[in-house]
Write a protein that holds these residues in place. Structure first.
Motif, PDB file in Angstrom:
ATOM      1  N   ARG A  75       8.060   7.740  20.827  1.00 40.60           N
ATOM      2  CA  ARG A  75       7.083   6.730  20.061  1.00 40.60           C
ATOM      3  C   ARG A  75       7.396   5.269  20.603  1.00 40.60           C
ATOM      4  O   ARG A  75       6.751   4.374  20.714  1.00 40.60           O
ATOM      5  N   ARG A  76       8.848   5.171  20.247  1.00 43.82           N
ATOM      6  CA  ARG A  76       9.355   3.606  20.701  1.00 43.82           C
ATOM      7  C   ARG A  76       8.925   3.259  22.174  1.00 43.82           C
ATOM      8  O   ARG A  76       8.661   2.096  22.414  1.00 43.82           O
ATOM      9  N   ALA A  77       9.086   4.073  23.102  1.00 46.17           N
ATOM     10  CA  ALA A  77       8.860   4.073  24.390  1.00 46.17           C
ATOM     11  C   ALA A  77       7.546   3.480  24.722  1.00 46.17           C
ATOM     12  O   ALA A  77       7.246   2.620  25.404  1.00 46.17           O
ATOM     13  N   CYS A  78       6.660   4.277  23.929  1.00 50.01           N
ATOM     14  CA  CYS A  78       5.140   3.902  24.008  1.00 50.01           C
ATOM     15  C   CYS A  78       4.932   2.549  23.448  1.00 50.01           C
ATOM     16  O   CYS A  78       4.201   1.704  24.177  1.00 50.01           O
ATOM     17  N   LEU A  79       5.467   2.375  22.512  1.00 46.26           N
ATOM     18  CA  LEU A  79       5.244   0.942  21.696  1.00 46.26           C
ATOM     19  C   LEU A  79       6.035  -0.258  22.535  1.00 46.26           C
ATOM     20  O   LEU A  79       5.436  -1.214  22.867  1.00 46.26           O
ATOM     21  N   GLU A  80       6.970   0.066  23.174  1.00 46.19           N
ATOM     22  CA  GLU A  80       7.780  -0.927  24.059  1.00 46.19           C
ATOM     23  C   GLU A  80       6.704  -1.047  25.341  1.00 46.19           C
ATOM     24  O   GLU A  80       6.411  -2.349  25.960  1.00 46.19           O
ATOM     25  N   ALA A  81       6.104  -0.027  25.973  1.00 42.98           N
ATOM     26  CA  ALA A  81       5.374  -0.216  27.111  1.00 42.98           C
ATOM     27  C   ALA A  81       4.064  -0.931  26.518  1.00 42.98           C
ATOM     28  O   ALA A  81       3.396  -1.628  27.501  1.00 42.98           O
ATOM     29  N   ALA A  82       3.636  -0.880  25.190  1.00 39.92           N
ATOM     30  CA  ALA A  82       2.437  -1.615  24.828  1.00 39.92           C
ATOM     31  C   ALA A  82       2.864  -3.167  24.882  1.00 39.92           C
ATOM     32  O   ALA A  82       2.048  -3.849  25.255  1.00 39.92           O
ATOM     33  N   LYS A  83       4.261  -3.625  24.657  1.00 41.00           N
ATOM     34  CA  LYS A  83       4.397  -5.041  25.101  1.00 41.00           C
ATOM     35  C   LYS A  83       4.138  -5.412  26.278  1.00 41.00           C
ATOM     36  O   LYS A  83       3.766  -6.574  26.848  1.00 41.00           O
ATOM     37  N   GLY A  84       4.548  -4.689  27.238  1.00 33.63           N
ATOM     38  CA  GLY A  84       4.520  -4.848  28.772  1.00 33.63           C
ATOM     39  C   GLY A  84       2.990  -4.938  28.968  1.00 33.63           C
ATOM     40  O   GLY A  84       2.616  -6.066  29.800  1.00 33.63           O
ATOM     41  N   GLU A  85       2.260  -4.102  28.497  1.00 33.41           N
ATOM     42  CA  GLU A  85       0.611  -4.352  28.694  1.00 33.41           C
ATOM     43  C   GLU A  85       0.121  -5.501  27.990  1.00 33.41           C
ATOM     44  O   GLU A  85      -0.603  -6.299  28.626  1.00 33.41           O
ATOM     45  N   LEU A  86       0.490  -6.047  26.810  1.00 35.12           N
ATOM     46  CA  LEU A  86       0.192  -7.278  26.245  1.00 35.12           C
ATOM     47  C   LEU A  86       0.467  -8.390  27.139  1.00 35.12           C
ATOM     48  O   LEU A  86      -0.388  -9.194  27.465  1.00 35.12           O
ATOM     49  N   ARG A  87       1.772  -8.408  27.692  1.00 34.76           N
ATOM     50  CA  ARG A  87       2.132  -9.672  28.601  1.00 34.76           C
ATOM     51  C   ARG A  87       0.968  -9.474  29.832  1.00 34.76           C
ATOM     52  O   ARG A  87       0.611 -10.478  30.107  1.00 34.76           O
ATOM     53  N   ARG A  88       0.843  -8.407  30.232  1.00 37.81           N
ATOM     54  CA  ARG A  88      -0.020  -8.195  31.392  1.00 37.81           C
ATOM     55  C   ARG A  88      -1.535  -8.934  31.083  1.00 37.81           C
ATOM     56  O   ARG A  88      -2.112  -9.561  31.899  1.00 37.81           O
ATOM     57  N   LEU A  89      -1.944  -8.215  29.938  1.00 37.99           N
ATOM     58  CA  LEU A  89      -3.304  -8.881  29.541  1.00 37.99           C
ATOM     59  C   LEU A  89      -3.486 -10.262  29.272  1.00 37.99           C
ATOM     60  O   LEU A  89      -4.464 -11.111  29.422  1.00 37.99           O
ATOM     61  N   TYR A  90      -2.488 -10.955  29.009  1.00 36.72           N
ATOM     62  CA  TYR A  90      -2.449 -12.541  28.555  1.00 36.72           C
ATOM     63  C   TYR A  90      -1.693 -13.252  29.691  1.00 36.72           C
ATOM     64  O   TYR A  90      -1.692 -14.265  29.913  1.00 36.72           O
ATOM     65  N   GLY A  91      -1.567 -12.346  30.967  1.00 34.63           N
ATOM     66  CA  GLY A  91      -0.909 -13.023  32.317  1.00 34.63           C
ATOM     67  C   GLY A  91       0.264 -13.804  32.072  1.00 34.63           C
ATOM     68  O   GLY A  91       0.651 -14.585  32.528  1.00 34.63           O
ATOM     69  N   ARG A  92       1.253 -13.069  31.246  1.00 33.39           N
ATOM     70  CA  ARG A  92       2.603 -13.432  30.901  1.00 33.39           C
ATOM     71  C   ARG A  92       3.591 -12.606  31.676  1.00 33.39           C
ATOM     72  O   ARG A  92       3.669 -11.291  31.459  1.00 33.39           O
ATOM     73  N   THR A  93       4.222 -13.146  32.679  1.00 32.89           N
ATOM     74  CA  THR A  93       4.931 -12.208  33.618  1.00 32.89           C
ATOM     75  C   THR A  93       6.597 -12.502  33.184  1.00 32.89           C
ATOM     76  O   THR A  93       7.414 -12.025  33.453  1.00 32.89           O
ATOM     77  N   GLU A  94       6.874 -13.674  32.284  1.00 36.70           N
ATOM     78  CA  GLU A  94       8.119 -14.076  31.978  1.00 36.70           C
ATOM     79  C   GLU A  94       8.188 -13.741  30.465  1.00 36.70           C
ATOM     80  O   GLU A  94       7.205 -13.932  29.775  1.00 36.70           O
ATOM     81  N   LEU A  95       9.208 -13.711  29.902  1.00 34.80           N
ATOM     82  CA  LEU A  95       9.460 -13.358  28.444  1.00 34.80           C
ATOM     83  C   LEU A  95       9.240 -14.466  27.640  1.00 34.80           C
ATOM     84  O   LEU A  95       9.015 -14.553  26.585  1.00 34.80           O
TER      85      LEU A  95
END
Length: 99
Positions: A75-95
């Motif tokens: 579950r944690r892995a899925c939620l962590e992957a969602a962070k990457g998806e959020l970054r992609r949705l908003y065009g954020r490549t840098e943390l």
């Protein structure tokens, strides 16, 4: 039994005025669907204090941090992957991109 004051994070997740979350958002199994739901909630919110990206990411981090050690690794892995998806949705490549 958990003392009454120990479940504050569940109350925040369910009734936060910062974002009106779609029901079951954190139970979704597809990281992209979680990110899209958070994006919709953040962009529709009139109560948020930060930009939509920061608000959505903050709510996701809040949920992950509050679930803590009770969160299964899958579950944690899925939620962590969602962070990457959020970054992609908003065009954020840098943390550390600014809002």
């Amino acid at each position: 039994m958990v003392p009454a004051g120990r479940r504050w994070s569940q109350k925040v997740t369910e009734s936060s005025r910062a974002l009106d979350l779609e029901p079951g958002v954190f139970a979704l199994v597809d990281p992209r669907e979680i990110a899209l739901s958070l994006q919709r909630s953040a962009e529709a919110s009139v109560n948020r204090k930060a930009g939509p990206f920061r608000s959505a990411m903050s709510m996701l981090n809040f949920y992950i941090n509050r679930a803590g050690r009770n969160l299964p690794a899958e579950r944690r892995a899925c939620l962590e992957a969602a962070k990457g998806e959020l970054r992609r949705l908003y065009g954020r490549t840098e943390l550390h991109d600014a809002d």
